[in-house]
Design a protein around this motif. Structure first.
Motif, PDB file in Angstrom:
ATOM      1  N   VAL A 196       2.867  -3.559  -5.820  1.00  0.00           N
ATOM      2  CA  VAL A 196       4.223  -3.886  -5.382  1.00  0.00           C
ATOM      3  C   VAL A 196       5.234  -3.478  -6.451  1.00  0.00           C
ATOM      4  CG1 VAL A 196       5.790  -5.775  -4.818  1.00  0.00           C
ATOM      5  CG2 VAL A 196       3.485  -5.750  -3.874  1.00  0.00           C
ATOM      6  N   GLY A 197       4.898  -3.749  -7.710  1.00  0.00           N
ATOM      7  CA  GLY A 197       5.821  -3.440  -8.788  1.00  0.00           C
ATOM      8  C   GLY A 197       5.969  -1.957  -9.029  1.00  0.00           C
ATOM      9  N   GLY A 198       4.874  -1.217  -8.820  1.00  0.00           N
ATOM     10  CA  GLY A 198       4.924   0.215  -9.069  1.00  0.00           C
ATOM     11  C   GLY A 198       5.741   0.962  -8.042  1.00  0.00           C
ATOM     12  N   GLY A 199       5.815   0.449  -6.859  1.00  0.00           N
ATOM     13  CA  GLY A 199       6.591   1.119  -5.819  1.00  0.00           C
ATOM     14  C   GLY A 199       6.384   0.380  -4.518  1.00  0.00           C
ATOM     15  N   GLU A 200       7.397  -0.448  -4.178  1.00  0.00           N
ATOM     16  CA  GLU A 200       7.228  -1.333  -3.039  1.00  0.00           C
ATOM     17  C   GLU A 200       7.031  -0.568  -1.734  1.00  0.00           C
ATOM     18  OE1 GLU A 200       9.491  -4.714  -3.094  1.00  0.00           O
ATOM     19  OE2 GLU A 200       9.344  -5.136  -0.962  1.00  0.00           O
ATOM     20  N   GLU A 201       7.792   0.526  -1.577  1.00  0.00           N
ATOM     21  CA  GLU A 201       7.715   1.239  -0.307  1.00  0.00           C
ATOM     22  C   GLU A 201       6.360   1.895  -0.128  1.00  0.00           C
ATOM     23  OE1 GLU A 201      11.226   3.428  -0.820  1.00  0.00           O
ATOM     24  OE2 GLU A 201      12.465   1.904   0.109  1.00  0.00           O
ATOM     25  N   LEU A 202       5.846   2.416  -1.236  1.00  0.00           N
ATOM     26  CA  LEU A 202       4.520   3.026  -1.207  1.00  0.00           C
ATOM     27  C   LEU A 202       3.469   1.976  -0.853  1.00  0.00           C
ATOM     28  CD1 LEU A 202       3.470   5.877  -1.797  1.00  0.00           C
ATOM     29  CD2 LEU A 202       2.814   5.044  -4.059  1.00  0.00           C
ATOM     30  N   HIS A 204       3.912  -0.755   0.732  1.00  0.00           N
ATOM     31  CA  HIS A 204       4.099  -1.142   2.126  1.00  0.00           C
ATOM     32  C   HIS A 204       3.490  -0.087   3.050  1.00  0.00           C
ATOM     33  CE1 HIS A 204       6.009  -3.291   5.377  1.00  0.00           C
ATOM     34  NE2 HIS A 204       6.432  -2.144   5.866  1.00  0.00           N
ATOM     35  N   ALA A 205       3.750   1.197   2.704  1.00  0.00           N
ATOM     36  CA  ALA A 205       3.271   2.290   3.544  1.00  0.00           C
ATOM     37  C   ALA A 205       1.749   2.346   3.569  1.00  0.00           C
ATOM     38  CB  ALA A 205       3.848   3.611   3.054  1.00  0.00           C
ATOM     39  N   SER A 206       1.130   1.904   2.459  1.00  0.00           N
ATOM     40  CA  SER A 206      -0.331   1.964   2.456  1.00  0.00           C
ATOM     41  C   SER A 206      -0.937   0.702   3.054  1.00  0.00           C
ATOM     42  CB  SER A 206      -0.856   2.219   1.046  1.00  0.00           C
ATOM     43  OG  SER A 206      -0.196   1.411   0.133  1.00  0.00           O
ATOM     44  N   GLY A 207      -0.156  -0.029   3.791  1.00  0.00           N
ATOM     45  CA  GLY A 207      -0.700  -1.112   4.597  1.00  0.00           C
ATOM     46  C   GLY A 207      -0.778  -2.456   3.912  1.00  0.00           C
ATOM     47  N   LEU A 208      -0.119  -2.578   2.754  1.00  0.00           N
ATOM     48  CA  LEU A 208      -0.166  -3.847   2.041  1.00  0.00           C
ATOM     49  C   LEU A 208       0.886  -4.795   2.620  1.00  0.00           C
ATOM     50  CD1 LEU A 208      -1.430  -5.254  -0.404  1.00  0.00           C
ATOM     51  CD2 LEU A 208       0.387  -4.311  -1.796  1.00  0.00           C
TER      52      LEU A 208
END
Lengths: 321, 313
Positions: A196-202, A204-208
């Motif tokens: 989440v800290g490294g890149g929230e959108e990423l 989110h996109a990877s299904g987290l």
């Protein structure tokens, strides 16, 4: 040689170097600084702060911030003290139940914090600041301004009983540091904090399920604040509304000074250990070499600004609010 | 009528409803003398909230306001015997400098404002403790009356604090809505990248906004010191939360760009009415902080502009 001393390497080891330099400096100024007695003193003041700082480390790794610790610590301390006394007043009786109760209360406050932040879509610094005010107010409501004494010898052995010169509370703090390290490096939740800290959108996109991770992060932080509250009560034997005061500034400074970046994704609980030690060595050292205690807040203020500046990669940030 | 259309009018409707409810419950509340004294009591808080408005208007926050005000109470008390009325200038200057430092650290060093102002607040707190020797200081009564007596007196039955507040709010309103600086503030608050692209010196504007916030916090501290006839490093504790609440319930959202000083005037009055209604309804004073904390959450949730936040961190 030039690529050994890159910016990244320097940033990674800078906190530890700072800590060592500080210890050498204070020892040179006042040899009494370098003694087991004094290190135990630093350990005692560090233990509760370390717990609170570890809690907020998880949040900062996610790129959020939690400013509610003063209220949460106060509420946990007061609830613990009331329950402890009501259930018998000594660890040897059912009063030990007050400990899990305090942890539960801490987790619940953290959960509410996370829910307010995520469901109402309020930036975490403001949601948690407001919750912190509510917490302090609630602690005041419970105590009516009184101090509650916890005088059980068994519980106070946290401070009075010493192994190898250090009181038990230092070992308790160490145990929880290891637990936090386990959560951070060996569990899915821990890895998700970094995602989440490294890149929230990423993430989110990877299904987290980012929202769930956030809420659980705040709840987990709440549990660690509760541990901090227990150690703080163990240290002075008193629970009151002011038990939590000053934890906010000190813990956030510690985390940032330890090298966990405010932008998230970098750092961890070992950084926080170094950060807490830096802050407490400075506090202790200033007193030992004869500077008045009130310089602390100012020094911490300058320290936190310097740490954020050093850990910020200016090229990647366009503007801040 | 959709909620979005009512929203800008919500603050004054809230204020009106609150006044009517409290007035119905307690007829003494609506007596002019009571309303005036209630308004006069809230003036130091209002001045701090006025400064806070500028910080929030550009999308930042100033968590140092309370510490700055604390420090000013000490500075005012120490400087009064030597500098007389000049003590006021020293106070304001100190506040402007501290606010400017917050702004500089935020804009040039890329430290988020809630951290930079927290840090500057720590520095101010240390300075206050150093200067006061960690004691409560008292002003010489006759010296205070001859120098700052005009601040606490009254004119035609109206406390002069209200005139001070009126002058400051007029000045702030003029600055906000009739000057280029005010327009620039709005541009920065509405969207910083766009403001940069249109050639505004955004950093300078933001530093000035924080300096204004610091300066007004200092005036709040000065007035408070005069009112209580002394200073201490913790005198103004408890001001920060209601000041932020006043700005937000007035309708200036945390995301900035909308609202402004008149909203804060209404917001502060809402805070004042809630405070005195808690007295009337016999809510214990210790619960105020809890109530205001909850109001703060509700106010943020209602006002914040979520389209501006791509990711809520």
């Amino acid at each position: 040689m030039s690529n050994v001393l890159t910016r990244d390497v320097l940033i990674k080891w800078a906190p530890l170097i700072v800590l060592l330099v500080l210890v050498l400096f204070f020892t040179a100024m006042e040899p009494r600084f370098f003694s087991l007695r004094n290190f135990a003193r630093i350990g005692i003041s560090s233990a509760p702060a370390l717990m609170v700082a570890i809690g907020v480390t998880f949040i900062i790794i996610m790129g959020s911030i939690d400013l509610s610790m003063e209220g949460t610590v106060s509420v946990c301390a007061v609830v613990f003290a009331f329950a402890f006394i009501a259930l018998g007043g000594t660890l040897a009786s059912w009063a030990w139940l007050a400990i899990p109760l305090a942890l539960l209360v801490g987790g619940a406050i953290g959960l509410v914090n996370g829910l307010v932040h995520v469901l109402l879509k309020i930036p975490s610094f403001m949601a948690s600041l407001a919750m912190g005010f509510v917490g302090t107010g609630f602690a005041l409501l419970l105590t009516g301004g009184d101090r509650i004494r916890v005088e059980d010898d068994l519980f106070r052995s946290l401070l009075t009983e010493r192994w190898f010169g250090f009181p038990i509370m230092c070992y308790v703090a160490l145990l929880f540091l290891l637990i936090a390290w386990f959560i951070q490096s060996r569990t899915t939740l821990g890895r998700n904090f970094y995602a989440v800290g490294g890149g929230e959108e990423l993430a989110h996109a990877s299904g987290l399920n980012v929202n769930r991770v956030r809420i659980m992060g705040f709840a987990l932080a709440g549990v660690f604040y509760a541990v901090g509250a227990l150690l703080a009560v163990g240290r002075i034997g008193i629970a009151e509304t002011a038990t939590g005061s000053n934890f906010m500034f000190v813990s956030i400074t510690s985390v940032v000074v330890g090298g966990t970046a405010l932008w998230g994704g970098i750092g961890g609980v070992w950084n926080t250990l170094i950060g807490v030690l830096i802050v407490n060595v400075i506090n202790n050292g200033m007193v030992v070499i004869g500077l008045p205690g009130y310089v602390q807040d100012g020094v911490l203020g300058i320290l936190v600004i310097a740490a954020v500046v050093l850990s910020t990669d200016r090229k990647s940030v366009t503007f801040v609010k | 009528m959709s909620f979005e259309r009512i929203k800008p009018h919500l603050p004054w409707i809230t204020l009106l409803v609150l006044v009517l409810v409290v007035g119905a419950a307690d007829s003494n509340f609506l007596r002019p003398s009571n309303l005036i004294s209630m308004a006069a009591d809230i003036v130091p808080l209002f001045i701090m909230a006025l400064g806070m408005t500028f910080a929030i208007y550009i999308g930042g926050i100033d968590l140092s306001a309370q510490s700055v005000a604390n420090m000013t109470t000490v500075v005012a008390t120490i400087a009064l015997p030597t500098f007389g009325i000049g003590a006021a200038l020293i106070c304001i200057l100190a506040g402007v400098v501290l606010g400017g430092v917050s702004g500089f650290v935020t804009t040039r060093l890329f430290v988020p404002s809630f951290i930079s102002t927290l840090a500057v607040g720590g520095i101010a707190f240390s300075a206050a403790q150093y200067m006061s020797g960690q004691r409560a200081l008292f002003m010489d009564a006759s010296l205070r009356d001859s120098t700052f007596g005009w601040m606490t007196g009254s004119l035609a039955g109206i406390p002069s604090e209200l005139f001070i507040a009126a002058a400051l709010v007029l000045g702030a309103w003029f600055l906000q809505s009739r000057t280029t600086f005010g327009r620039a503030l709005k541009a920065v608050g509405a969207g910083e990248p766009a403001a940069v692209a249109s050639g505004l010196n955004v950093n300078r504007i933001k530093i000035m906004a924080f300096a204004l916030s610091g300066g007004l916090a200092a005036i709040a501290g000065l007035l408070f010191a005069v009112k209580l006839s002394g200073g201490s490093p913790t005198l103004a504790n408890g001001f920060l939360l209601p000041a932020i609440v006043a700005v937000l319930v007035g309708g200036t959202p945390l995301t900035g760009g909308v609202g402004g000083v008149i909203n804060t005037l209404i917001g502060t009055l809402i805070v004042a009415v809630i405070r005195s209604s808690m007295l009337y309804f016999e809510v214990d004073a210790t619960q105020q902080q809890m109530v205001f904390g909850l109001i703060l959450i509700v106010a943020i949730a209602l006002t914040i502009d979520r389209t501006k936040l791509r990711v809520v961190k």
